[in-house]
Write a protein that holds these residues in place. Structure first.
Motif, PDB file in Angstrom:
ATOM      1  N   VAL A  52       0.840  -1.209   0.000  1.00 41.28           N
ATOM      2  CA  VAL A  52       0.000   0.000   0.000  1.00 41.28           C
ATOM      3  C   VAL A  52       0.872   1.254   0.000  1.00 41.28           C
ATOM      4  O   VAL A  52       0.560   2.229  -0.682  1.00 41.28           O
ATOM      5  CB  VAL A  52      -0.953  -0.008   1.222  1.00 41.28           C
ATOM      6  N   PHE A  56       0.360   4.146  -2.446  1.00 41.83           N
ATOM      7  CA  PHE A  56      -0.381   5.214  -1.784  1.00 41.83           C
ATOM      8  C   PHE A  56       0.443   6.442  -1.432  1.00 41.83           C
ATOM      9  O   PHE A  56      -0.109   7.490  -1.132  1.00 41.83           O
ATOM     10  CB  PHE A  56      -0.992   4.626  -0.503  1.00 41.83           C
ATOM     11  N   GLY A  60      -0.547  10.410   0.025  1.00 42.16           N
ATOM     12  CA  GLY A  60      -0.362  10.766   1.425  1.00 42.16           C
ATOM     13  C   GLY A  60      -0.073  12.232   1.655  1.00 42.16           C
ATOM     14  O   GLY A  60      -0.495  12.799   2.652  1.00 42.16           O
ATOM     15  N   ARG A  61       0.635  12.857   0.700  1.00 38.54           N
ATOM     16  CA  ARG A  61       1.009  14.269   0.897  1.00 38.54           C
ATOM     17  C   ARG A  61       0.060  15.214   0.174  1.00 38.54           C
ATOM     18  O   ARG A  61       0.364  16.363  -0.053  1.00 38.54           O
ATOM     19  CB  ARG A  61       2.445  14.488   0.401  1.00 38.54           C
ATOM     20  N   PHE A  63      -2.814  16.726   0.940  1.00 33.70           N
ATOM     21  CA  PHE A  63      -3.253  17.966   1.596  1.00 33.70           C
ATOM     22  C   PHE A  63      -2.110  18.972   1.693  1.00 33.70           C
ATOM     23  O   PHE A  63      -2.283  20.152   1.438  1.00 33.70           O
ATOM     24  CB  PHE A  63      -3.790  17.662   2.992  1.00 33.70           C
ATOM     25  N   ILE A 123       7.076   2.498   5.688  1.00 33.57           N
ATOM     26  CA  ILE A 123       5.909   1.956   4.981  1.00 33.57           C
ATOM     27  C   ILE A 123       4.583   2.300   5.665  1.00 33.57           C
ATOM     28  O   ILE A 123       3.521   2.105   5.079  1.00 33.57           O
ATOM     29  CB  ILE A 123       6.014   0.421   4.788  1.00 33.57           C
ATOM     30  N   ALA A 124       4.627   2.774   6.878  1.00 34.41           N
ATOM     31  CA  ALA A 124       3.372   3.177   7.535  1.00 34.41           C
ATOM     32  C   ALA A 124       3.680   4.124   8.680  1.00 34.41           C
ATOM     33  O   ALA A 124       4.793   4.156   9.196  1.00 34.41           O
ATOM     34  CB  ALA A 124       2.627   1.961   8.061  1.00 34.41           C
ATOM     35  N   ARG A 125       2.668   4.882   9.045  1.00 31.85           N
ATOM     36  CA  ARG A 125       2.789   5.762  10.203  1.00 31.85           C
ATOM     37  C   ARG A 125       1.820   5.306  11.278  1.00 31.85           C
ATOM     38  O   ARG A 125       0.884   4.572  10.994  1.00 31.85           O
ATOM     39  CB  ARG A 125       2.462   7.205   9.803  1.00 31.85           C
ATOM     40  N   GLY A 126       2.036   5.728  12.512  1.00 31.49           N
ATOM     41  CA  GLY A 126       1.209   5.308  13.639  1.00 31.49           C
ATOM     42  C   GLY A 126      -0.258   5.620  13.427  1.00 31.49           C
ATOM     43  O   GLY A 126      -0.606   6.556  12.725  1.00 31.49           O
ATOM     44  N   ALA A 128      -4.089   6.806  13.918  1.00 29.49           N
ATOM     45  CA  ALA A 128      -4.696   8.018  14.484  1.00 29.49           C
ATOM     46  C   ALA A 128      -5.577   7.676  15.677  1.00 29.49           C
ATOM     47  O   ALA A 128      -6.046   8.560  16.365  1.00 29.49           O
ATOM     48  CB  ALA A 128      -5.520   8.730  13.431  1.00 29.49           C
ATOM     49  N   ASN A 262       7.732  14.574   9.802  1.00 35.56           N
ATOM     50  CA  ASN A 262       6.531  14.476   8.974  1.00 35.56           C
ATOM     51  C   ASN A 262       6.853  14.088   7.548  1.00 35.56           C
ATOM     52  O   ASN A 262       5.955  13.837   6.756  1.00 35.56           O
ATOM     53  CB  ASN A 262       5.783  15.817   8.971  1.00 35.56           C
TER      54      ASN A 262
END
Lengths: 324, 172
Positions: A52, A56, A60-61, A63, A123-126, A128, A262
């Motif tokens: 993903v 993806f 992701g960026r 916004f 590959i992923a962030r924590g 929400a 970030n």
């Protein structure tokens, strides 16, 4: 419930709440069943996250890109103009170029970190749905990564490895509220403790009552026993504000990190640091830029053994910025 | 709630969890992140009857507890979402249904998400977890509330249809 639930609903509620409390008790007592379930989940998740992430990441960026579109365009034009000017100056002054090469070589020698690192992709962030700040990387215990290892980016400290599976690892970011690292002020060699606050700012508490902090001070990791969890000499951040309140025993300060948490794409996990001195880079003032040279093999070949980079892994290099 | 629905709900929550952890968490939302998982879980709790709300909350919490990035002990989310399920069951008549009062429904879902996060923070603090500065926590709560209000109306109709489809003849 009061109107239509009745005793059956109440009994169901009590059973489920007791079950949840039972799980919490088991986990807090360190029963491996609950910890193992999270490890299994990570093993299942990491291949999906890797796939993903590849598809993806441009979304992701989304916004941020919209917000910064006009600004980025203007900055790009400005940078292009500056680049032209700089190129012209460099072409005319061959002598300056020679001096720059020498300066770089001196700084390379002084800042030799010689860390043994493994590069990994984020590959992923924590999630929400929790307040912890983590990232997942696509290299794990098969690449020699274990919990409590230092993680760095091109600009400095990122965090430490929290847990690993065969092919992935979770990194606790330095912005997490539970994150604490021993740091040293490059100027005065005073030591202190830097804590994450959950935002882009960090809190520094000096341990030495006689020590002083100044705005702009550079902070480096102090290192831990056996280099776990932190290797010494990694740039952490710069002091942006000093709290001079009379009611505290030691000085405290607000710090901004060098690494932009970030915008992490690739990070490196430090497997080991050199045991002989000098172990820490000497940072140029006022603002260091750290270049990390890493072997890209673990990114492409799963299970490949990590190698020591032939060049210094933590080398402060000077930045050339023309006067505006 | 029939055993078949319990299994299918558990499977649905796991797929949703994978989507949240793999895709949604990669998006850098302004202000703060959005938990699609919590928004859908609370919506499903709101759709259910008394017992269904409690069981759905427990199942949703149990799957969320599997999150490898979480610092909280296993079972914390199960406890919180079961309690939220109970709150929704008690206030079932106030929530009404999606068709008759969609705005009230969305507000209940958004408030439910915020309440879950607040309960998570409070429970975590009681267990000695580091939650960060008050300002940061407030930003996360505000961001989640905002994004839930914006995104929930987009998926609620489809979620309602999927739920209708998953009900057995007796449950309908």
């Amino acid at each position: 419930m009061a109107r239509g639930g009745g005793n059956r609903s109440r009994l169901l509620l009590v059973i489920l709440l007791v079950t949840a409390l039972f799980f919490i008790t088991l986990d807090l007592r360190g029963v491996s069943l609950t910890k193992g379930s999270r490890s299994v989940t990570q093993t299942i998740l990491s291949p999906v996250q890797r796939t993903v992430s590849t598809i993806f990441s441009p979304v992701g960026r989304f916004f941020g890109d919209i917000k910064n579109f006009g600004k980025t365009n203007a900055e790009l034009n400005q940078e292009l103009a500056l680049n032209k000017l700089l190129k012209g100056e460099l072409a005319m002054a061959g002598d300056t170029k020679g001096q720059l090469t020498q300066l770089k070589a001196v700084l390379d020698l002084a800042g030799r970190g010689n860390y043994k690192v493994v590069a990994a992709r984020v590959i992923a962030r924590g999630s929400a749905s929790s307040f912890s700040q983590t990232i997942t990387i696509d290299a794990g215990s098969a690449s020699g990564i274990h919990p409590d290892m230092t993680v760095i980016s091109q600009n400095g400290l990122v965090g430490l490895v929290k847990s690993t599976t065969g092919s992935s690892a979770i990194v606790l970011l330095m912005s997490d509220p539970s994150f604490k690292v021993g740091v040293r002020i490059a100027r005065s060699q005073s030591i202190g403790v830097l804590s994450g606050l959950g935002s882009t700012e960090y809190s520094l508490v000096l341990l030495d009552p006689a020590g002083t902090i100044k705005a702009g001070d550079t902070l480096l990791t102090n290192g831990s026993e056996g280099n776990k969890p932190f290797v010494p000499g990694v740039p952490v951040g710069a002091v942006v504000g000093v709290d001079n309140s009379a009611d505290s025993l030691t000085q405290t300060a607000t710090v901004n990190s060098y690494a932009n948490l970030n915008d992490l794409g690739v990070v490196a996990v430090v497997l080991s640091a050199p045991t002989s001195a000098p172990r820490t880079p000497i940072l140029p003032s006022p603002n260091p830029r750290v270049t990390v040279y890493v072997t890209p093999a673990p990114l492409l070949i799963p299970g490949a053994t990590p190698t020591t980079s032939p060049t210094p892994t933590s080398i402060p290099t000077p930045t050339v910025t023309p006067k505006k | 709630m029939s055993p078949i629905r319990i299994v299918s709900t558990l499977g649905f929550f796991f797929v949703l969890f994978v989507v949240q952890e793999s895709a949604v968490s990669l998006i850098h939302f302004p202000i703060s992140g959005f938990s699609l998982y919590l928004a859908i879980a609370i919506s499903l709790i709101a759709f259910e009857d008394h017992n269904g709300a409690i069981v759905t909350g427990f199942l949703a919490g149990l799957v969320l507890d599997l999150s490898p990035t979480s610092n909280a002990p296993f079972g914390q989310w199960a406890l919180i979402l079961t309690s939220i399920g109970f709150l929704f069951a008690v206030n079932r008549d106030s929530i009404s249904d999606l068709a008759s009062s969609p705005i009230t429904f969305v507000i209940f879902v958004a408030v439910g998400v915020s309440l879950s996060l607040i309960a998570y923070l409070v429970f975590g603090a009681l267990l000695g977890e580091e939650n960060g500065s008050l300002r940061h926590d407030a930003t996360v709560l505000l961001g989640n509330l905002l994004w839930t209000v914006i995104f929930t109306p987009m998926f609620l109709p489809a979620l309602g249809r999927v739920r209708e489809y998953s009900l057995t003849a007796r449950e309908r």
